[in-house]
Scaffold this active site. Structure first.
Site, PDB file in Angstrom:
ATOM      1  N   ASP A  67       5.436  14.730  -7.086  1.00 14.49           N
ATOM      2  CA  ASP A  67       6.309  14.005  -6.160  1.00 14.49           C
ATOM      3  C   ASP A  67       7.622  14.748  -5.938  1.00 14.49           C
ATOM      4  O   ASP A  67       7.923  15.722  -6.610  1.00 14.49           O
ATOM      5  CB  ASP A  67       6.571  12.577  -6.680  1.00 14.49           C
ATOM      6  N   ASN A 136       7.965   0.627 -15.761  1.00 14.87           N
ATOM      7  CA  ASN A 136       7.233  -0.426 -15.040  1.00 14.87           C
ATOM      8  C   ASN A 136       5.752  -0.071 -14.850  1.00 14.87           C
ATOM      9  O   ASN A 136       5.053  -0.731 -14.101  1.00 14.87           O
ATOM     10  CB  ASN A 136       7.887  -0.702 -13.672  1.00 14.87           C
ATOM     11  N   HIS A 138       4.585   2.758 -13.574  1.00 15.30           N
ATOM     12  CA  HIS A 138       4.255   3.635 -12.431  1.00 15.30           C
ATOM     13  C   HIS A 138       3.754   4.995 -12.902  1.00 15.30           C
ATOM     14  O   HIS A 138       4.074   5.445 -14.005  1.00 15.30           O
ATOM     15  CB  HIS A 138       5.435   3.763 -11.456  1.00 15.30           C
ATOM     16  N   GLU A 143       4.575   2.886  -7.401  1.00 19.61           N
ATOM     17  CA  GLU A 143       5.192   1.722  -8.027  1.00 19.61           C
ATOM     18  C   GLU A 143       4.176   0.580  -8.129  1.00 19.61           C
ATOM     19  O   GLU A 143       3.118   0.628  -7.485  1.00 19.61           O
ATOM     20  CB  GLU A 143       6.404   1.290  -7.194  1.00 19.61           C
TER      21      GLU A 143
HETATM   22  P1  PGA Z   1      10.646  10.082 -17.745  1.00 20.13           P
HETATM   23  O1  PGA Z   1       9.970   9.517 -16.429  1.00 20.13           O
HETATM   24  O2  PGA Z   1       9.769  11.184 -18.260  1.00 20.13           O
HETATM   25  O3  PGA Z   1      11.985  10.610 -17.302  1.00 20.13           O
HETATM   26  O4  PGA Z   1      10.749   8.963 -18.712  1.00 20.13           O
HETATM   27  C1  PGA Z   1       8.585   9.321 -16.376  1.00 20.13           C
HETATM   28  C2  PGA Z   1       8.218   8.606 -15.108  1.00 20.13           C
HETATM   29  O5  PGA Z   1       9.026   7.830 -14.567  1.00 20.13           O
HETATM   30  O6  PGA Z   1       7.078   8.797 -14.646  1.00 20.13           O
END
Ligand code: PGA
Length: 260
Positions: A67, A136, A138, A143
């Site tokens: 992304d 959450n 995702h 999301e």
């Molecule tokens: P993070 O994010 O590695 O910074 O915890 C992971 C994500 O949101 O997929």
């Protein structure tokens, strides 16, 4: 679906790096799916060490990132292109023209997403996809509620994701509200998937994803239906799991991966 519970974040990073290194050695022109965020940083450091000390060769490797924020360019210090260059690509012998990150500044963002999907197909599909997980549930920027057959597209970020990612920006208002993201359907087509997670802030999402029902409300739970997925997590992230899972040692003794 396999779950490996490591003692800590360092071990999680080494186990995941070992899996990727093994696949790269077996198939030098492998197509990797890569992720950004705080979680993969130590894993990328370990891959860099393996390149420098053990000659792990990335010269034929192709990569696609999950992304990118919409509206910021690859030179922006919070863009995911910049993250990948500084945390991995600049330190290994990968050919930069083989590395793909969605262009957040594309004039026609929808066309950019379509071109990206076509490029993944043209490369033969993703052999192994790295994922993190949001608090959450995702995966990438899919999301809760993202359709299971969704493809690379423009997505709105939830308030929770914007707040979670504000730590990387000077101010929460600077966090882009939209992104370009591979879809759940794109991710599920990867031949192999490795999801990494540490920290107790991921424990709830992991318990729902691994032991809860498969639902679009928890995008990572969709991975239960994937044929070759491994969750590599640490004890903090595993704190809410009810069942007992493998340790890296048990996996190594079965000829899987190992942790130095
Ligand atoms: P993070 O994010 O590695 O910074 O915890 C992971 C994500 O949101 O997929």
């Amino acid at each position: 679906m396999k779950v490996i519970v490591c003692n800590n974040s360092e071990e999680m990073s080494k186990v995941a790096a070992q899996i990727f290194a093994d696949r790269i050695r077996k198939k030098p022109n492998i197509v990797l799916g890569l992720a950004t965020g705080g979680t993969p940083v130590k894993m990328y450091k370990e891959l860099i060490r393996m390149h420098k000390e053990e000659g792990l060769d990335f010269s034929k490797v192709v990569s696609f990132n999950l992304d990118e924020y919409l509206g910021i360019s690859g030179n922006h210090h919070q863009s995911y292109r910049y993250f990948m260059d500084t945390n991995l690509f600049n330190h290994i012998n990968i050919n930069k023209s083989n590395t793909h990150v969605l262009n957040g500044k594309a004039k026609d963002a929808a066309a950019e997403c379509k071109t990206y999907e076509d490029a993944i197909k043209k490369a033969g599909g993703i052999d192994i996809q790295l994922l993190g997980i949001g608090g959450n549930g995702h995966i990438a920027f899919n999301e809760p509620g993202s359709p299971k057959d969704s493809r690379t597209r423009i997505v709105d970020l939830t308030k929770k994701t914007i707040e979670d990612n504000a730590r990387f920006f000077v101010d929460v208002n600077e966090v882009p509200k939209q992104a370009l993201s591979m879809g759940n359907g794109t991710i599920m087509e990867a031949k192999e998937i490795v999801l990494i997670a540490d920290k107790t802030s991921k424990a709830d999402a992991l318990s729902k994803s691994i032991e809860g029902p498969v639902t679009e409300q928890v995008p990572a739970s969709l991975l239960q239906a994937h044929k070759n997925t491994t969750f590599v997590i640490d004890t903090d992230a595993a704190v809410k799991l009810k069942k007992k899972y493998e340790s890296p040692k048990a996996t190594a003794s079965k000829g899987g991966c190992c942790c130095k």
